[in-house]
Design a protein around this motif. Structure first.
Motif, PDB file in Angstrom:
ATOM      1  N   ILE A   1     -61.825  37.434 -20.725  1.00 10.32           N
ATOM      2  CA  ILE A   1     -61.526  36.284 -21.582  1.00 10.32           C
ATOM      3  C   ILE A   1     -62.510  35.147 -21.308  1.00 10.32           C
ATOM      4  O   ILE A   1     -63.050  34.524 -22.231  1.00 10.32           O
ATOM      5  CB  ILE A   1     -60.070  35.820 -21.365  1.00 10.32           C
ATOM      6  CG1 ILE A   1     -59.089  36.850 -21.924  1.00 10.32           C
ATOM      7  CG2 ILE A   1     -59.832  34.452 -22.001  1.00 10.32           C
ATOM      8  CD1 ILE A   1     -57.642  36.613 -21.518  1.00 10.32           C
ATOM      9  N   ASP A   2     -62.748  34.871 -20.044  1.00  9.84           N
ATOM     10  CA  ASP A   2     -63.677  33.815 -19.664  1.00  9.84           C
ATOM     11  C   ASP A   2     -65.074  34.102 -20.207  1.00  9.84           C
ATOM     12  O   ASP A   2     -65.734  33.216 -20.772  1.00  9.84           O
ATOM     13  CB  ASP A   2     -63.716  33.680 -18.144  1.00  9.84           C
ATOM     14  CG  ASP A   2     -64.744  32.673 -17.670  1.00  9.84           C
ATOM     15  OD1 ASP A   2     -64.574  31.470 -17.962  1.00  9.84           O
ATOM     16  OD2 ASP A   2     -65.731  33.094 -17.034  1.00  9.84           O
ATOM     17  N   ALA A   3     -65.521  35.340 -20.049  1.00  9.31           N
ATOM     18  CA  ALA A   3     -66.864  35.702 -20.530  1.00  9.31           C
ATOM     19  C   ALA A   3     -66.950  35.553 -22.046  1.00  9.31           C
ATOM     20  O   ALA A   3     -67.975  35.082 -22.581  1.00  9.31           O
ATOM     21  CB  ALA A   3     -67.183  37.134 -20.114  1.00  9.31           C
ATOM     22  N   ALA A   4     -65.890  35.925 -22.753  1.00 10.19           N
ATOM     23  CA  ALA A   4     -65.896  35.829 -24.208  1.00 10.19           C
ATOM     24  C   ALA A   4     -65.951  34.383 -24.674  1.00 10.19           C
ATOM     25  O   ALA A   4     -66.654  34.048 -25.633  1.00 10.19           O
ATOM     26  CB  ALA A   4     -64.656  36.521 -24.782  1.00 10.19           C
ATOM     27  N   LEU A   5     -65.216  33.504 -23.988  1.00 14.35           N
ATOM     28  CA  LEU A   5     -65.248  32.093 -24.370  1.00 14.35           C
ATOM     29  C   LEU A   5     -66.622  31.497 -24.115  1.00 14.35           C
ATOM     30  O   LEU A   5     -67.145  30.732 -24.928  1.00 14.35           O
ATOM     31  CB  LEU A   5     -64.178  31.312 -23.604  1.00 14.35           C
ATOM     32  CG  LEU A   5     -64.033  29.844 -24.024  1.00 14.35           C
ATOM     33  CD1 LEU A   5     -63.430  29.746 -25.417  1.00 14.35           C
ATOM     34  CD2 LEU A   5     -63.172  29.064 -23.039  1.00 14.35           C
ATOM     35  N   ARG A   6     -67.221  31.851 -22.992  1.00 10.26           N
ATOM     36  CA  ARG A   6     -68.562  31.332 -22.698  1.00 10.26           C
ATOM     37  C   ARG A   6     -69.577  31.838 -23.704  1.00 10.26           C
ATOM     38  O   ARG A   6     -70.479  31.105 -24.132  1.00 10.26           O
ATOM     39  CB  ARG A   6     -68.960  31.725 -21.269  1.00 10.26           C
ATOM     40  CG  ARG A   6     -68.104  31.062 -20.202  1.00 10.26           C
ATOM     41  CD  ARG A   6     -68.526  31.440 -18.794  1.00 10.26           C
ATOM     42  NE  ARG A   6     -67.573  30.949 -17.821  1.00 10.26           N
ATOM     43  CZ  ARG A   6     -67.540  29.693 -17.365  1.00 10.26           C
ATOM     44  NH1 ARG A   6     -68.427  28.816 -17.814  1.00 10.26           N
ATOM     45  NH2 ARG A   6     -66.636  29.322 -16.483  1.00 10.26           N
ATOM     46  N   ALA A   7     -69.446  33.100 -24.093  1.00  8.58           N
ATOM     47  CA  ALA A   7     -70.368  33.657 -25.087  1.00  8.58           C
ATOM     48  C   ALA A   7     -70.212  32.964 -26.434  1.00  8.58           C
ATOM     49  O   ALA A   7     -71.181  32.826 -27.188  1.00  8.58           O
ATOM     50  CB  ALA A   7     -70.123  35.152 -25.233  1.00  8.58           C
TER      51      ALA A   7
END
Length: 292
Positions: A121-127
């Protein structure tokens, strides 16, 4: 004569007191309210114009609702209906549609690997390159696995979302569970919001089972932050004496507590308003009361 809540204003008509502003996120379209989306957005716009409108925070909607609210000017809390892979697309669409996303809410779906799910989830938000608060809902009670996932939420700089109610009363978390969740959030210095069931200020017993009160949650949060135990917080969550709860917040406790307990989603915003007025937590103008 005691005025009806909607007919009065705080002293000096200065608007809603600062420490209570943005407490209630307008979740009118969700159960049990189930207000049609266009009716709900129109009502939200009108509420924000009322003297008590500052009580209302963001408008809560699903990511799939974006095409239906093009150009809606209010801040939005977006509930992601899928997993991490569904973050980028809807958030990009919100920008194209001229919408103001104030927060994102998402539930962890992988109960076998919640830590890994939080990382995805964190990686997706940053992307997605969207810099807004992210509230992560973790499944179940505060087990070791839940606590490990909460560690990851904190490490990523995100926030927790606590589900305190359910249309099925058998699924409403008990006070011990809620106290454990709040304690875990504070232990990690992680902000949190609540959702579901917090229409009223004080714990009560609607047909079918008990329901938590949002003032109970505020006082329990303060109790824990001030060094109280989880057992102490559990007792506060069970408290049904509104005057005692209000007294526990009388010395500036609201502002300090809301540093952590940021808001709660409710399909009603008038019930929380009425309860705050009835408990005396928001002062009412004496002149207006006399003339009502």
């Amino acid at each position: 004569m005691t005025p009806s809540p909607a007919s009065v204003e705080p002293p000096g008509a200065a608007g809603w007191p600062e420490e209570w502003r943005g407490l209630v996120d307008d979740a009118a379209i969700f159960p049990p309210g189930d207000v049609p989306l266009h009716d709900a957005t129109a009502a939200h716009t009108e509420r924000r114009r009322e003297w008590w409108g500052d009580l209302v925070g963001s408008f809560v909607l699903r990511d799939t609702d974006f095409p239906l609210v093009r150009g809606f000017g209010a801040p939005l809390s977006v509930v992601v209906t899928g997993g991490a892979g569904q973050l980028a697309g809807p958030l990009g669409a919100a920008t194209r549609l001229g919408l103001h996303v104030a927060a994102v809410e998402i539930a962890v779906r992988d109960v076998d690997d919640p830590v890994g799910n939080v990382r995805r989830i964190d990686a997706a938000l940053r992307a997605a390159e969207v810099d807004v608060p992210l509230y992560v809902e973790l499944p179940g009670p505060a087990t070791a696995r839940w606590l490990a996932a909460a560690d990851e939420v904190a490490a990523c700089g995100h926030r927790l979302k606590l589900r305190l109610g359910n249309v099925d009363h058998d699924l409403v978390p008990d006070s011990a569970t809620v106290a454990g969740w709040i304690d875990a959030a504070l232990d990690r210095e992680t902000r949190f919001k609540a959702t579901a069931g917090l229409h009223r200020a004080v714990r009560h017993d609607p047909e079918g089972g008990g329901a938590h009160g949002f003032v109970n949650v505020l006082v329990a949060t303060r109790t824990l932050w001030d060094g109280g135990s989880v057992v102490d917080a559990e007792a506060v969550l069970e408290q049904r004496d509104g005057a005692a709860l209000a007294a526990a917040l009388a010395d500036g406790g609201v502002a300090a507590t809301r540093r952590w307990f940021t808001s709660f989603g409710s399909c009603s915003v008038t019930e929380p308003r009425d309860d705050l007025l009835a408990l005396g937590l928001v002062p009412v103008s004496t002149d207006l009361e006399d003339n009502a």
